[in-house]
Write an enzyme that holds these catalytic residues in place. Structure first.
Site: not given
Ligand code: GTP
Ligand code: SPV
Ligand code: MN
Length: 587
Positions: A71, A199, A208, A228, A250, A252, A255, A279, A372
């Protein structure tokens, strides 16, 4: 062939056709035959690479331009009539000026290409929560991704009938020129315009752009919320399912928490987790005075790196069919995909996310850190039976969380709703690869909505406070931090499945089953209230990650005060008072 006689839609599509001048206009009916034909075209042009049909049936690899991988917050605009309605956290330009600028860029931008007309729904078609959109795009990748991420085609046109109540979205890849890249929202016109990017987050306009930026404005005006947030159902050994929402910035952990697999000892006792969303959550006040949530999406646009059979087997399983992978490693030996953190066996004969020969021993990353997968929600082994429900699920707890090496403890509970809004408003987190820019710098990201709030953040906080007043049985609000580190930078908390240990305490608090101690910042678990059995976390480490460092928090208060100052009159009184209370408690 036009698929509707809706005059509003036809007029707008005609106008945009005259502007962008595509060679042809193709209406997307959502049929599998039509999508299959588009896949064939995308393969013939190299836009998509078909992967191993035996190992990854129906899966494709896509690569975005090397300068177009995340983004672009610096080029994302909220063009309300008045700048103060966009607020200090959004880029703004006068709508007339922005339209003029954009029309110049879109002029003839689709020459030699087809323009696809995608009718789509955010939410279960025909449900009270559902909102409809039409995206015009010159990208087959966008059509095929929207077909995964949203519900598309004829059913939406049928629901719309002659109505003008839909969100207009125009996307053109144009020249993919980063200097002319704009992601623009006109909340007062229900219109989104995205140009010069390919992207996901910039171009899948249902996500978003609509479901957060435009929908947050709709929610403010119609008494609901667009957030979010993940939505997770936690089934306890008694067979009761309780639901939580979690707002983390994002990349963090949304998922991952949404698809959590309980630790072994919990599984044996009968704990189970169900994914409703990973999300975005749309939240409404139910007749019972509780907050009810739906996931308006139909798929996952998840971070690939770090997703493994160990960290998130459910997400990995979801990507095993009918998935589009973007910017990952292409394993040329068996025509599959790979990314850092999938396993310890990087392919030897492979191409990097850039499509170049990749040598895994040279220290370079094969997959882009923001690579992704776009996977159908129905593929997820733990998808909740409520996912297709029309009413959503009742929310017991809202969990805020960021990526903070220090300061924020593992978990704390707010004293009440208003204090919870304060806790959400002061969220800060280290930046990630999900947006273009520096990674790892702490910035304020209130409610994980800094990049996604379609209006003045001060008004948004007031909307949160107002919603709390309208709920007779509001969710309890918590803050978590899975990312506290020791002085060497190692994570102190195991995270992932073990996060259920914290969620268990959170839900226990919501139902009067767990005790707490009051600290300066809110309620924390008593020692022993977080079950550590089966982890290698010592009680001392737990105490450390639950500790509140007053010096750090007083520093934090200074930062919050500065941050709040930019909102002037729009800062709700309630929040200014909460900040004072916190400072007094710390002193
Ligand atoms: P967006 O799709 O960008 O909104 O992200 P999201 O909040 O869904 O993040 P996601 O669950 O994909 O996690 C992103 C990163 O954080 C990955 O590299 C994970 O491995 C890491 N991660 C997720 N949960 C944990 C946790 O409990 N501990 C640690 N240390 N890392 C974590
Ligand atoms: C984020 O960045 O929080 C995502 C991926 O979930 S995107 O759809 O690119 O915003
Ligand atoms: Mn997101």
């Amino acid at each position: 062939m036009k698929l509707t006689s809706n005059e509003h839609i036809i007029k707008w599509v005609d106008e945009m056709t005259a502007l962008c001048r595509p060679d042809e206009v193709v209406w997307i009916d959502g049929s599998e035959e039509q999508l299959e034909e588009l896949r064939r075209v995308a393969m013939s042009t190299g836009e998509m690479i078909k992967l191993n049909e035996e190992k990854l049936p129906g899966c494709y690899l896509h690569r975005s331009d090397v300068n177009d991988v995340a983004r672009v917050e610096g080029r994302t605009f909220i063009c309300s009539k008045r700048q103060e309605d966009a607020g200090p956290t959004n880029n703004w330009m006068d709508p007339a000026e922005m339209y003029a600028k954009l029309y110049e860029i879109y002029d003839g931008s689709m020459k030699g290409r087809a323009m696809y007309v995608i009718p789509y729904s955010m939410g279960v078609v025909g449900s009270d929560f559902a909102k409809y959109g039409i995206e015009l795009t010159d990208s087959i990748y966008v059509v095929l991704s929207m077909a995964i991420m949203t519900r598309i085609g004829m059913p939406i046109l049928n629901e719309l009938g002659d109505s003008a109540d839909y969100i207009k979205g125009l996307h053109s890849k144009a020249e993919l020129d980063p200097e002319k890249r704009y992601i623009v929202h006109f909340p007062e016109d229900n219109t989104i315009m995205s140009v010069n990017s390919g992207y996901g987050g910039n171009v899948l306009l249902g996500k978003k752009c609509f479901a957060l930026r435009i929908a947050s404005v709709l929610g403010r005006d119609e008494d609901w919320m667009a957030e979010h947030m993940l939505i997770l159902g936690v089934e306890n050994p008694q067979g009761e399912i309780r639901y939580v929402c979690g707002a983390f910035p994002s990349a963090c952990g949304k998922t991952n928490l949404a698809m959590l697999i309980p630790p072994e000892a919990y599984r044996e006792k009968g704990w189970k987790c169900w994914t409703v969303g990973d999300d975005i959550a749309w939240l409404r006040i139910g007749a019972d005075g509780r907050l009810w949530a739906v996931n308006p999406e139909n798929g996952f646009f998840g971070v690939a790196p770090g997703t493994s059979n160990k960290s998130n087997p459910n997400a990995l399983a979801a990507t095993k069919k009918n998935t589009i992978f973007t910017n990952v490693v292409h394993n040329l030996d068996d025509n599959t995909v790979w990314w850092e953190g999938m396993d310890k066996n990087p392919p030897r004969n492979a191409e990097s996310w850039k499509g170049e020969k990749w040598d895994c021993t040279d220290g370079s990353k094969g997959a882009h850190p923001n690579s992704r997968f776009t996977a159908p929600a129905a593929n997820c082994p733990c998808i909740s039976p409520e996912f297709e429900g029309k009413t959503g699920v009742p929310i017991s707890a809202i969990i805020f969380g960021g990526r903070r090496a220090k300061t924020a403890p593992l978990v704390y509970q707010s004293r009440d709703w208003d204090h919870g809004v304060f806790v959400g408003s002061i969220m800060a987190s280290e930046t990630t690869a999900a947006a273009v820019g520096q990674v790892g710098v702490v910035r304020r990201d209130p409610m994980a909505m800094r990049p996604f709030c379609g209006y003045n953040m001060g008004d948004y906080w007031q909307h949160w406070i107002d919603m709390g007043n309208k709920l007779s049985d509001p969710p309890k609000i918590f803050n978590v931090n899975w990312f506290r580190t020791d002085d060497e930078g190692n994570f102190l908390w195991p995270g992932f499945g073990d996060n259920l240990r914290v969620v268990e305490w959170i839900l226990g608090r919501c139902f009067g089953e767990k005790d707490a101690v009051e600290t300066e910042i809110g309620f924390e678990p008593k020692p022993g209230d977080i079950n550590l059995e089966g982890t290698d976390v010592s009680p001392e480490t737990l105490a450390e990650i639950l500790s509140v460092d007053k010096e750090l928090w007083l520093e934090e208060c200074k930062g919050i005060r500065e941050y709040y100052a930019q909102f002037g009159e729009r800062l709700p009184e309630v929040l200014a008072k909460e900040l004072e209370k916190l400072e007094t408690a710390l002193k």
